[in-house]
Scaffold this motif. Structure first.
Motif, mmCIF file in Angstrom:
data_model
loop_
_atom_site.group_PDB
_atom_site.id
_atom_site.type_symbol
_atom_site.label_atom_id
_atom_site.label_comp_id
_atom_site.label_asym_id
_atom_site.label_seq_id
_atom_site.Cartn_x
_atom_site.Cartn_y
_atom_site.Cartn_z
ATOM 1 N N VAL A 188 0.933 -1.173 -0.121
ATOM 2 C CA VAL A 188 0.056 -0.044 -0.123
ATOM 3 C C VAL A 188 0.859 1.308 -0.091
ATOM 4 C CG1 VAL A 188 -1.538 1.347 1.318
ATOM 5 C CG2 VAL A 188 -1.949 -0.994 1.064
ATOM 6 N N ALA A 189 2.041 1.377 0.760
ATOM 7 C CA ALA A 189 2.704 2.589 0.958
ATOM 8 C C ALA A 189 3.670 2.640 -0.334
ATOM 9 C CB ALA A 189 3.769 2.203 2.363
ATOM 10 N N THR A 190 3.960 1.691 -0.924
ATOM 11 C CA THR A 190 4.835 1.523 -2.203
ATOM 12 C C THR A 190 3.947 2.096 -3.312
ATOM 13 O OG1 THR A 190 6.059 -0.066 -1.460
ATOM 14 C CG2 THR A 190 6.070 0.399 -3.849
ATOM 15 N N ARG A 191 2.566 1.816 -3.404
ATOM 16 C CA ARG A 191 1.584 2.247 -4.391
ATOM 17 C C ARG A 191 1.296 3.981 -3.858
ATOM 18 N NH1 ARG A 191 -1.085 1.701 -9.198
ATOM 19 N NH2 ARG A 191 -2.734 3.547 -8.965
ATOM 20 N N PHE A 192 1.057 3.953 -2.826
ATOM 21 C CA PHE A 192 0.687 5.506 -2.352
ATOM 22 C C PHE A 192 1.713 6.333 -2.954
ATOM 23 C CE2 PHE A 192 -0.686 8.963 -0.055
ATOM 24 C CZ PHE A 192 -1.913 9.240 -0.167
ATOM 25 N N GLY A 193 3.056 5.963 -2.386
ATOM 26 C CA GLY A 193 4.118 6.724 -2.582
ATOM 27 C C GLY A 193 4.455 6.789 -4.138
ATOM 28 N N ARG A 194 3.932 6.234 -4.980
ATOM 29 C CA ARG A 194 4.400 6.289 -6.414
ATOM 30 C C ARG A 194 3.380 7.635 -7.012
ATOM 31 N NH1 ARG A 194 4.063 0.643 -8.071
ATOM 32 N NH2 ARG A 194 6.292 0.095 -7.309
ATOM 33 N N LYS A 195 2.057 7.463 -6.312
ATOM 34 C CA LYS A 195 1.135 8.444 -6.743
ATOM 35 C C LYS A 195 1.277 9.875 -6.109
ATOM 36 C CE LYS A 195 -3.147 8.857 -8.395
ATOM 37 N NZ LYS A 195 -3.594 8.181 -9.558
ATOM 38 N N TYR A 196 1.731 9.810 -4.763
ATOM 39 C CA TYR A 196 2.280 10.873 -4.100
ATOM 40 C C TYR A 196 3.429 10.934 -3.791
ATOM 41 C CZ TYR A 196 -2.940 12.122 -4.404
ATOM 42 O OH TYR A 196 -4.040 12.093 -5.028
ATOM 43 N N LYS A 197 4.342 11.473 -4.526
ATOM 44 C CA LYS A 197 5.943 11.501 -4.407
ATOM 45 C C LYS A 197 6.378 12.154 -3.059
ATOM 46 C CE LYS A 197 7.363 9.933 -8.683
ATOM 47 N NZ LYS A 197 6.003 9.247 -8.974
ATOM 48 N N ARG A 198 5.661 12.989 -2.687
ATOM 49 C CA ARG A 198 5.902 13.848 -1.404
ATOM 50 C C ARG A 198 5.490 13.115 -0.131
ATOM 51 N NH1 ARG A 198 3.844 19.590 -1.591
ATOM 52 N NH2 ARG A 198 5.225 19.878 0.172
ATOM 53 N N ALA A 199 4.745 12.162 -0.102
ATOM 54 C CA ALA A 199 4.360 11.409 1.143
ATOM 55 C C ALA A 199 5.616 10.795 1.645
ATOM 56 C CB ALA A 199 3.371 10.111 0.870
ATOM 57 N N ARG A 200 5.645 10.929 3.046
ATOM 58 C CA ARG A 200 6.717 10.441 3.772
ATOM 59 C C ARG A 200 6.517 9.453 5.047
ATOM 60 N NH1 ARG A 200 8.913 11.527 0.200
ATOM 61 N NH2 ARG A 200 10.376 13.193 -0.358
ATOM 62 N N ARG A 201 4.973 9.608 5.097
ATOM 63 C CA ARG A 201 4.784 8.836 6.308
ATOM 64 C C ARG A 201 3.358 8.324 6.120
ATOM 65 N NH1 ARG A 201 3.512 14.123 10.178
ATOM 66 N NH2 ARG A 201 2.481 15.027 8.064
ATOM 67 N N ILE A 202 3.063 6.920 6.605
ATOM 68 C CA ILE A 202 1.828 6.458 6.093
ATOM 69 C C ILE A 202 1.271 5.654 7.390
ATOM 70 C CG2 ILE A 202 0.748 4.490 4.781
ATOM 71 C CD1 ILE A 202 1.641 5.700 2.339
ATOM 72 N N GLY A 203 0.005 5.921 7.769
ATOM 73 C CA GLY A 203 -0.540 5.195 8.781
ATOM 74 C C GLY A 203 -1.707 4.299 8.450
ATOM 75 N N ILE A 204 -1.756 3.072 8.182
ATOM 76 C CA ILE A 204 -2.962 2.543 7.414
ATOM 77 C C ILE A 204 -3.970 1.807 8.504
ATOM 78 C CG2 ILE A 204 -3.570 0.774 5.703
ATOM 79 C CD1 ILE A 204 -0.425 0.764 4.881
ATOM 80 N N ASP A 205 -4.932 2.017 8.462
ATOM 81 C CA ASP A 205 -6.043 1.441 9.293
ATOM 82 C C ASP A 205 -6.483 0.190 8.745
ATOM 83 O OD1 ASP A 205 -6.060 3.269 11.383
ATOM 84 O OD2 ASP A 205 -7.532 4.743 10.181
ATOM 85 N N VAL A 206 -5.950 -1.058 8.952
ATOM 86 C CA VAL A 206 -6.536 -2.420 8.411
ATOM 87 C C VAL A 206 -7.457 -3.071 9.319
ATOM 88 C CG1 VAL A 206 -5.298 -4.336 7.503
ATOM 89 C CG2 VAL A 206 -4.018 -2.371 7.884
ATOM 90 N N GLY A 207 -8.712 -3.351 8.688
ATOM 91 C CA GLY A 207 -9.533 -4.124 9.400
ATOM 92 C C GLY A 207 -9.423 -5.697 9.199
ATOM 93 N N LEU A 208 -9.691 -6.403 10.183
ATOM 94 C CA LEU A 208 -9.758 -7.936 9.828
ATOM 95 C C LEU A 208 -10.981 -8.409 10.213
ATOM 96 C CD1 LEU A 208 -6.690 -9.586 11.743
ATOM 97 C CD2 LEU A 208 -7.048 -9.585 9.380
ATOM 98 N N ASP A 209 -11.669 -8.948 9.224
ATOM 99 C CA ASP A 209 -13.035 -9.315 9.202
ATOM 100 C C ASP A 209 -13.101 -10.628 9.928
ATOM 101 O OD1 ASP A 209 -12.889 -11.289 7.536
ATOM 102 O OD2 ASP A 209 -14.011 -10.206 6.086
ATOM 103 N N THR A 210 -14.342 -11.058 10.491
ATOM 104 C CA THR A 210 -14.363 -12.221 11.152
ATOM 105 C C THR A 210 -14.048 -13.432 10.582
ATOM 106 O OG1 THR A 210 -16.838 -12.366 10.583
ATOM 107 C CG2 THR A 210 -16.392 -11.356 12.704
ATOM 108 N N ASP A 211 -13.843 -13.520 9.466
ATOM 109 C CA ASP A 211 -13.203 -14.694 8.504
ATOM 110 C C ASP A 211 -11.698 -14.468 8.346
ATOM 111 O OD1 ASP A 211 -15.657 -16.023 8.145
ATOM 112 O OD2 ASP A 211 -16.155 -14.635 6.446
ATOM 113 N N LEU A 212 -11.170 -13.499 9.066
ATOM 114 C CA LEU A 212 -9.819 -12.720 9.105
ATOM 115 C C LEU A 212 -9.454 -12.540 7.427
ATOM 116 C CD1 LEU A 212 -8.491 -13.060 11.652
ATOM 117 C CD2 LEU A 212 -7.137 -15.192 10.989
ATOM 118 N N ARG A 213 -10.272 -11.849 6.864
ATOM 119 C CA ARG A 213 -9.956 -11.397 5.568
ATOM 120 C C ARG A 213 -9.460 -9.915 5.894
ATOM 121 N NH1 ARG A 213 -15.129 -13.387 2.694
ATOM 122 N NH2 ARG A 213 -15.758 -12.164 4.242
ATOM 123 N N TYR A 214 -8.531 -9.273 5.256
ATOM 124 C CA TYR A 214 -7.842 -7.858 5.327
ATOM 125 C C TYR A 214 -8.582 -6.932 4.670
ATOM 126 C CZ TYR A 214 -4.098 -11.008 6.954
ATOM 127 O OH TYR A 214 -3.532 -11.953 7.652
#
Ligand SMILES: Nc1ncnc2c1ncn2[C@@H]1O[C@H](COP(=O)(O)OP(=O)(O)O)[C@@H](O)[C@H]1O
Ligand SMILES: [Mg+2]
Length: 248
Positions: A188-214
């Protein structure tokens, strides 16, 4: 004056930055700008939906809408109400939205601990043109809340402890999830950084559902990291601080 690192306030653009990637798309909940048409479509399609301000943060002004046998349940902050039909939902939301841009998102049935939803924050910092994965930590919502943010009473919980409190408790599973959190977040960070070259820090809110999907609930470009004070690795918070200082 302190020079601040780059930040993109618009949650919709942050989401859109990830949509073009085939390897990330499976982890993105269905998301659209909120209109009457998208509201009706999402309410029909999903058992629950989340409505959030495009320029929001800290879990503010987020409403969860859940289909019930008699209509729709609407939860926001500690408010918890019922309306009879989709027209009722639209009317209630108009008061909340007041002409500002909002998103609507497929609701994810998150893992929960004692009936409180949990999600995870993964943190990455870009130094010397490379994304460095700092780690991941869980957040548990306060009683009756539908958001896990610290500003809404959320509390930190380690990934391991969070999993051990669910039906997915096992050391092997913990190791696998820990590994996947790192690999998905780095993608995710790599993709985001390719699109937004000035991004230096990234916090991702990742959910896990009851079947443990991301699920990638959101990408933050100005992520708080106080949560990591409670990380089982007691050295981690200090390390993050040092990395954060170097990108300013
Ligand atoms: N689609 C969703 N399904 C389930 N929970 C969600 C969803 N979207 C948001 N949440 C909950 O609300 C919290 C805040 O949402 P988020 O999109 O991160 O906005 P903010 O910028 O205010 O933090 C999330 O950390 C999660 O606990
Ligand atoms: Mg968030």
């Amino acid at each position: 004056m302190e020079k601040r690192a780059w930040h993109l306030r618009n949650k919709w653009l942050r989401h859109k930055a990830l949509e073009g990637s085939n390897s990330i798309r499976p982890y993105l909940p269905d998301t659209a700008l909120l209109t009457r048409a998208s509201l009706y479509r999402f309410l029909k399609k999903y058992r629950s939906v989340f409505v959030k301000p495009v320029y929001g943060k800290h879990g503010k002004e987020i409403t969860k809408i859940t289909r019930t046998t008699s209509g729709y349940r609407m939860q926001s902050g500690v408010r918890d109400g019922q309306v009879g039909n989709r027209g009722g939902v639209a009317m209630e939301l108009r008061e909340v939205v007041r002409g500002r841009p909002y998103l609507i998102q497929q609701g994810i049935e998150l893992l929960s601990i004692r009936n409180r939803p949990v999600d995870f924050r993964a943190l990455l910092v870009k130094l010397n043109r490379k994304w460095w994965y700092m780690g991941v930590i869980g957040k548990v919502a306060a009683p009756k809340r539908v958001v896990t943010n610290l500003h809404n009473g959320g509390r930190a919980v380690s990934l391991k402890r969070a999993l051990m409190e669910t039906k997915h408790a096992s050391n092997g599973r913990y190791a696998r999830v820990d590994h996947n959190m790192r690999s998905i977040s780095t993608r995710v960070a790599t993709r985001f950084g390719r699109k937004y070259k000035r991004a230096r820090r990234i916090g991702i809110d990742v959910g896990l559902d009851t079947d443990l999907r991301y699920w990638i609930l959101e990408v933050n470009t100005s992520p708080g990291y106080k949560l990591f004070k409670r990380h089982p690795n007691r050295q981690l918070y200090g390390k993050i601080n040092r990395y954060m200082k170097r990108i300013r």
